[in-house]
Write an enzyme that holds these catalytic residues in place. Sequence first.
Site, short mmCIF file in Angstrom:
data_model
loop_
_atom_site.label_atom_id
_atom_site.label_comp_id
_atom_site.label_asym_id
_atom_site.label_seq_id
_atom_site.Cartn_x
_atom_site.Cartn_y
_atom_site.Cartn_z
N ASP A 267 5.15 -51.48 -93.00
CA ASP A 267 4.56 -50.69 -91.91
C ASP A 267 4.17 -51.62 -90.77
OD1 ASP A 267 2.50 -48.69 -90.63
OD2 ASP A 267 3.54 -47.51 -92.16
N ASP B 66 7.06 -43.81 -85.47
CA ASP B 66 5.67 -43.41 -85.20
C ASP B 66 5.47 -43.20 -83.71
OD1 ASP B 66 3.02 -42.90 -85.70
OD2 ASP B 66 2.64 -44.76 -86.78
N MET B 67 4.40 -42.53 -83.35
CA MET B 67 4.02 -42.32 -81.96
C MET B 67 2.53 -42.00 -81.99
SD MET B 67 3.29 -40.25 -79.37
CE MET B 67 3.81 -39.56 -77.84
N ARG C 77 -4.97 -46.05 -77.93
CA ARG C 77 -4.71 -47.03 -78.98
C ARG C 77 -4.20 -48.35 -78.37
NH1 ARG C 77 -1.02 -47.81 -84.18
NH2 ARG C 77 -2.50 -47.31 -85.80
N ASP D 101 -2.73 -39.15 -91.77
CA ASP D 101 -3.27 -40.46 -92.15
C ASP D 101 -4.36 -40.30 -93.21
OD1 ASP D 101 -1.62 -41.92 -90.58
OD2 ASP D 101 -3.08 -42.36 -89.00
#
Length: 724
Positions: free
Chosen positions: A365, A477-478, A442, A547
């Site tokens: 990841d 992912d985004m 983020r 998550d």
Amino acid sequence: MSIIFDEEQQILHIRNHAISYIMEIVDGKYLAHRYFGKSIRSYHKTGITQYFKRGYTTEHEISIPYASFDDFPFEYPVREHGDFRIPAFAAEPASGITYSQLEFHSFEVQKGKPAIAGLPSVFASQEEAETLKIICEDPTAGIRVTLFYSIIDNLSIVLRHQKIDNVGRHSLRLHNVQSLSLELPPQPYEFLSLYGSHAKESNRSRFPLHYGIQRIESLRGSSSPQNQPFFALMSPNITEEHGEVYGFHLVYSGNFLAQAEKDSFGNVRAQIGLHPESFSWVLEPGETFETPEAVLNYSDSGLNQLSQNFHQLYLEHLIPPQFTRRTRPILLNSWEAMYCNVSMEKIDIQSSLAKDLGIELFVLDDGWFRSGNTTQTSMGDWICNEQKLPGGIKTAADLVHKKGLLFGLWFEPEAVGKDSVLFQEHPNWILGIPGYNRTEGRHEYLLDLSQKPVQEHIKHMLDSYLKDGDIDYIKWDMNRPLTDVNSISLDKNRKKEISHRYILGLYHILNWLKNSYPNLLIEGCSSGGARFDPGMLYYVPQIWASDNTDAYDRTSIQDGFSLLYPPSAISAHVSIVPNHQTGRTTSLETRYQTASLFTLGYELDLTLCSAEEQNVIKQQIADYKQNQKNFLSSTFYRHTTPDDNHIMWSIVNETDCFLYIMQKRHDPLRSHGKFHLLGLDPNADYQNIDTKEIFSGDELMHIGITIPCVKEDYHTFILHFRKM
Ligand code: GLA
């Protein structure tokens, strides 16, 4: 399956064994909706509203006595000339006046199901599907609208979208083009939708539809965890097993509006489509615009049937077909074990342990390209940090492959950080408004996917990792909503096209990826389930649901997603306790069982598991593998439980039934209920595989089973019955 035109009655009837969809062409020009619901053999104009003379309304050239547009059931309504309810369409021709009158022009029936240019859509063969195209025109404005209706075999579903052609001599601006508008009869409804947030996606909201407009939406640039691009209108007493419901789902991953209006007479109009607030589109003469596809679903047997219709449609006609019936590798994901602090040594240790336990895929990841061990740096350049991983990704992939595991890698291709070379070299490739600072999310910004060079850059970057065949899986992912949504490359009069163009750019890249690497398993992700929608499922067969890996919270998250998506599309992982998101401790058995009806993975540091726990995991994986194939051809049910202290699901096929029950809290007061099975053969006998007891199918369904009162919160049971 048939699409019939009754010339005498001027009726268009779309029909299969499950549903009928009926329209009437009134006076050769007004397209009126007459019915959508359970299949009927033939229609003779029953149930048409009887109008009466009344004040404060408008009069029209229409042969139906006293009919006024303000309660006329328009199939594709526009405003401005007497229909004051929510419009499906608004365009501004060269006159600058947002006004059009769409009148029926002609229709055409074709075999099969057309694709939609640049957008994901349901596919079906010439034999499986039939499509009705109705052309409506406003010659003064130079607008032609083609309404599409497709039906597939005996699915209780109609697929809808619209195509707009500028047939005039001047440019035209579209302000609102809904994918679907539907008129429903005046009766009580409840409005169901799925709301949520990061780490708590897909919760049910249900309330009685009142007079006026009720809407849910996303203006976050993606479909969002806040609201699924879905709602349903249902009979107030509906359960999982009984009751009538109309479901609306948009095959789209960006901003949407989903709404229902109950007018003063109790008539209901439902719509779903692109959000008009963040949309406008300039159409030059000869140009065409196509809307995303809307899925219209009907069930008269409760919410389970609605879900099963969606599941079947998405499994057989949306998800990349090469993955539909393919068992998915059980994976170990590095995120909760390493976060960004990855190393070759850790990969070595974790993948060795994983292999021993029967895991099939190791996923590296986030962290592999970061200069530090946080999510705050290096986004966008996609250069492996060789201090962490000497030899780079190829070495890591070789290491994992040599152990006999597949290798997967995490990317967030849409994002870019301030400290990246990409940011320095191509500031114009990033969404933003000149003269203003961009808003960080983020610690990152988003690339302007509407620009061709940006699309090519992302394709090239991904290709450089994929072309040598080292990578078997990627997690796409985004991690932030879209803000400062402006493309430097768009002309002033096209600025409002950017939200949609971003999604078209995303689909362009995903389409390239899917076609260039058909065997690459792609898992969708967006801070968990923030972009879990049918648009993404057209490109990726599975999506990370949340998550939040806490087993208790996962029951409601997975339950919510199961309303729309087949279990194989929903990724569920077993993680460590206390849970990193909630601090809650649940047993290893509960964590596994809660994930075990979905696409299973593990996401924990295996060195923290005792030898005994590792043995348990090994057994879980062996059990899962044994049943995995079985699951892919099964029907998923949610069950009404005797009380709200339990949650119950089952997976049923011709031969087997796997039952999952969670007892939320230990509560002696609520330990006496009966749990009814669903979908069994009433005339067959079933054996409980563990206890060897035999029961008849009708007994299990009509009387139900009891479960022991276990002194443990979040205790789960899996029961496996086999048909004898
Ligand atoms: C998101 C994803 C997680 C993980 C992290 C990595 O939050 O949902 O699963 O991949 O990003 O930064």
